[in-house]
Design a protein around this motif. Structure first.
Motif, PDB file in Angstrom:
ATOM      1  N   TYR A 126     -13.123 -18.403  -7.221  1.00  0.00           N
ATOM      2  CA  TYR A 126     -13.179 -18.106  -8.537  1.00  0.00           C
ATOM      3  C   TYR A 126     -11.875 -16.848  -8.479  1.00  0.00           C
ATOM      4  O   TYR A 126     -11.784 -16.193  -7.602  1.00  0.00           O
ATOM      5  CB  TYR A 126     -14.335 -17.285  -9.060  1.00  0.00           C
ATOM      6  N   ILE A 127     -11.317 -16.856  -9.610  1.00  0.00           N
ATOM      7  CA  ILE A 127     -10.171 -15.811  -9.563  1.00  0.00           C
ATOM      8  C   ILE A 127     -10.829 -14.571 -10.060  1.00  0.00           C
ATOM      9  O   ILE A 127     -11.414 -14.404 -11.146  1.00  0.00           O
ATOM     10  CB  ILE A 127      -8.959 -16.059 -10.481  1.00  0.00           C
ATOM     11  N   GLY A 128     -10.606 -13.661  -9.242  1.00  0.00           N
ATOM     12  CA  GLY A 128     -11.332 -11.953  -9.569  1.00  0.00           C
ATOM     13  C   GLY A 128     -10.106 -11.171  -9.773  1.00  0.00           C
ATOM     14  O   GLY A 128     -10.296 -10.068 -10.172  1.00  0.00           O
ATOM     15  N   GLY A 129      -8.964 -11.366  -9.610  1.00  0.00           N
ATOM     16  CA  GLY A 129      -7.744 -10.339  -9.651  1.00  0.00           C
ATOM     17  C   GLY A 129      -6.363 -11.255  -9.193  1.00  0.00           C
ATOM     18  O   GLY A 129      -6.439 -12.261  -8.983  1.00  0.00           O
ATOM     19  N   LEU A 130      -5.310 -10.392  -9.278  1.00  0.00           N
ATOM     20  CA  LEU A 130      -4.141 -11.006  -8.755  1.00  0.00           C
ATOM     21  C   LEU A 130      -3.313  -9.921  -8.333  1.00  0.00           C
ATOM     22  O   LEU A 130      -3.363  -8.828  -8.507  1.00  0.00           O
ATOM     23  CB  LEU A 130      -3.296 -11.681  -9.993  1.00  0.00           C
ATOM     24  N   ASN A 131      -2.134 -10.309  -7.548  1.00  0.00           N
ATOM     25  CA  ASN A 131      -1.204  -9.368  -7.088  1.00  0.00           C
ATOM     26  C   ASN A 131      -0.521  -8.881  -8.020  1.00  0.00           C
ATOM     27  O   ASN A 131       0.113  -9.381  -8.749  1.00  0.00           O
ATOM     28  CB  ASN A 131      -0.287  -9.915  -6.185  1.00  0.00           C
ATOM     29  N   SER A 132      -0.222  -7.333  -8.113  1.00  0.00           N
ATOM     30  CA  SER A 132       0.457  -6.631  -9.169  1.00  0.00           C
ATOM     31  C   SER A 132       1.540  -5.875  -8.431  1.00  0.00           C
ATOM     32  O   SER A 132       2.647  -6.374  -8.466  1.00  0.00           O
ATOM     33  CB  SER A 132      -0.535  -5.845  -9.843  1.00  0.00           C
ATOM     34  N   ILE A 133       1.184  -4.603  -7.887  1.00  0.00           N
ATOM     35  CA  ILE A 133       2.248  -3.800  -7.505  1.00  0.00           C
ATOM     36  C   ILE A 133       1.456  -3.427  -5.976  1.00  0.00           C
ATOM     37  O   ILE A 133       0.489  -3.519  -5.767  1.00  0.00           O
ATOM     38  CB  ILE A 133       2.283  -2.299  -8.164  1.00  0.00           C
ATOM     39  N   SER A 134       2.581  -3.036  -5.172  1.00  0.00           N
ATOM     40  CA  SER A 134       2.132  -2.693  -3.845  1.00  0.00           C
ATOM     41  C   SER A 134       2.803  -1.420  -3.449  1.00  0.00           C
ATOM     42  O   SER A 134       3.912  -1.003  -4.165  1.00  0.00           O
ATOM     43  CB  SER A 134       2.661  -3.963  -2.788  1.00  0.00           C
ATOM     44  N   ASP A 135       2.498  -0.960  -2.104  1.00  0.00           N
ATOM     45  CA  ASP A 135       3.272   0.207  -1.700  1.00  0.00           C
ATOM     46  C   ASP A 135       3.785  -0.124  -0.222  1.00  0.00           C
ATOM     47  O   ASP A 135       3.732  -1.300   0.095  1.00  0.00           O
ATOM     48  CB  ASP A 135       2.275   1.448  -1.542  1.00  0.00           C
ATOM     49  N   THR A 136       4.367   0.718   0.241  1.00  0.00           N
ATOM     50  CA  THR A 136       5.411   0.578   1.449  1.00  0.00           C
ATOM     51  C   THR A 136       4.432   0.371   2.590  1.00  0.00           C
ATOM     52  O   THR A 136       5.009  -0.066   3.914  1.00  0.00           O
ATOM     53  CB  THR A 136       6.202   1.482   1.820  1.00  0.00           C
TER      54      THR A 136
END
Length: 317
Positions: A279-289
């Motif tokens: 099931y989809i519970g989220g998605l890639n949005s922003i990342s850090d280094t």
């Protein structure tokens, strides 16, 4: 690490892309959508079918391959290639999902780019979930154009064909305000059928979207990471969810191999390695280094967005 991700809520302004158009939502929540723009040679004055074919012809295998996310800057303004975690040394392929695909598009200025999308197992069977910033820049920004979804693309192989965009939409909270709202960085593509006349879910399968992911729950993430990866295969990561620190109210996982191009990658809950179900519970949005990736929380407003997208999908010819 967490301090940096929290800071991105204030500092992030250049991740990607696209002008808010038609709003549908009571009380300032819901969706902002527009018909997908096809801006390629041969599409002028043609029928809908002719425009779709011109778009498919435009995305040659070589052009798709070159759309590796190199046009995107990271949240801190650094070029994508300079944001890669030093622990990433080689591409290691893991589980693979047929419903996850490469989403290619162009910025308003014509720069090719890509993100990751996921077919949604909903009543319409024609929705693809991705990050909002892959479709629209946010407040006062522009929409992307020439959007095509290619499920399960793998080093040039496209087993389920291609699906052009009929309509694109983001959360209205993403498209309003005075800066990008990463806590509502989700969008959808309403797709046309492939050349065989199949909907995207008929062809490639799909996942249902569920709310209320929890701290400590494991997610499996699959995405078409760009540099130092080639954007031509699905990178895989599994980790336990933890919250970001205030003021950013999101989830995060440690997935250093999810580089630009993996934006929109699904966070799959209850993922079964043998069957590929989940099931989809989220998605890639922003990342850090430092290799941490954050996702919006799928709350009641996200549910409103999905419901509105089903209404929009119902209007597709």
């Amino acid at each position: 690490m967490r301090t940096l991700l929290a800071a991105l809520a204030v500092a992030a302004s250049g991740l990607v892309i696209g002008s808010p158009a038609q709003a549908s939502a009571p009380g300032g929540t819901g969706a902002v959508s527009r018909p997908a723009v096809i801006d390629v040679s041969g599409a002028e004055g043609g029928t809908a079918a002719q425009k779709q074919q011109a778009l498919l012809d435009y995305w040659t295998p070589e052009r798709v391959r070159r759309a590796t996310g190199e046009g995107k800057d990271g949240p801190n303004g650094a070029p994508a290639g300079e944001r890669v975690d030093p622990r990433v040394t080689a591409a290691v392929e893991g589980p693979y999902s047929t419903a996850v695909g490469k989403l290619v598009f162009e910025h308003a200025d014509g720069r090719p780019d890509h993100c990751t999308g996921t077919a949604v197992n909903s009543e319409s069977e024609i929705l693809v979930l991705t990050a909002a910033h892959c479709l629209h820049e946010g407040p006062d920004g522009t929409w992307t154009k020439n959007v095509v979804f290619i499920p399960a693309r793998h080093h040039g192989d496209e087993p389920f064909g291609r699906f052009t965009a009929w309509n694109v939409a983001t959360s209205s909270l993403w498209a309003s305000g005075d800066k990008p709202d990463w806590e509502h960085d989700y969008g959808m593509v309403v797709t046309n059928d492939n050349a065989a006349g199949q909907t995207v879910v008929e062809a490639a399968g799909g996942y249902q979207i569920v709310p209320d992911a929890r701290t400590g729950e494991q997610v499996s993430v699959m995405g078409y990471s760009g540099p130092p990866y080639d954007g031509e295969h699905q990178e895989f990561c599994a980790d336990l969810i933890e919250p970001t620190v205030p003021p950013l109210n999101m989830w995060q996982v440690e997935c250093a191999n999810m580089t630009p191009g993996s934006s929109g990658s699904p966070w799959l809950l209850d993922y079964d390695y043998a069957t590929g179900s989940g099931y989809i519970g989220g998605l890639n949005s922003i990342s850090d280094t430092q290799g941490f990736m954050a996702s919006p929380r799928f709350d009641a407003r996200a549910g409103e967005f999905v419901a509105l997208m089903e209404q929009i999908a119902g209007a597709r010819p």
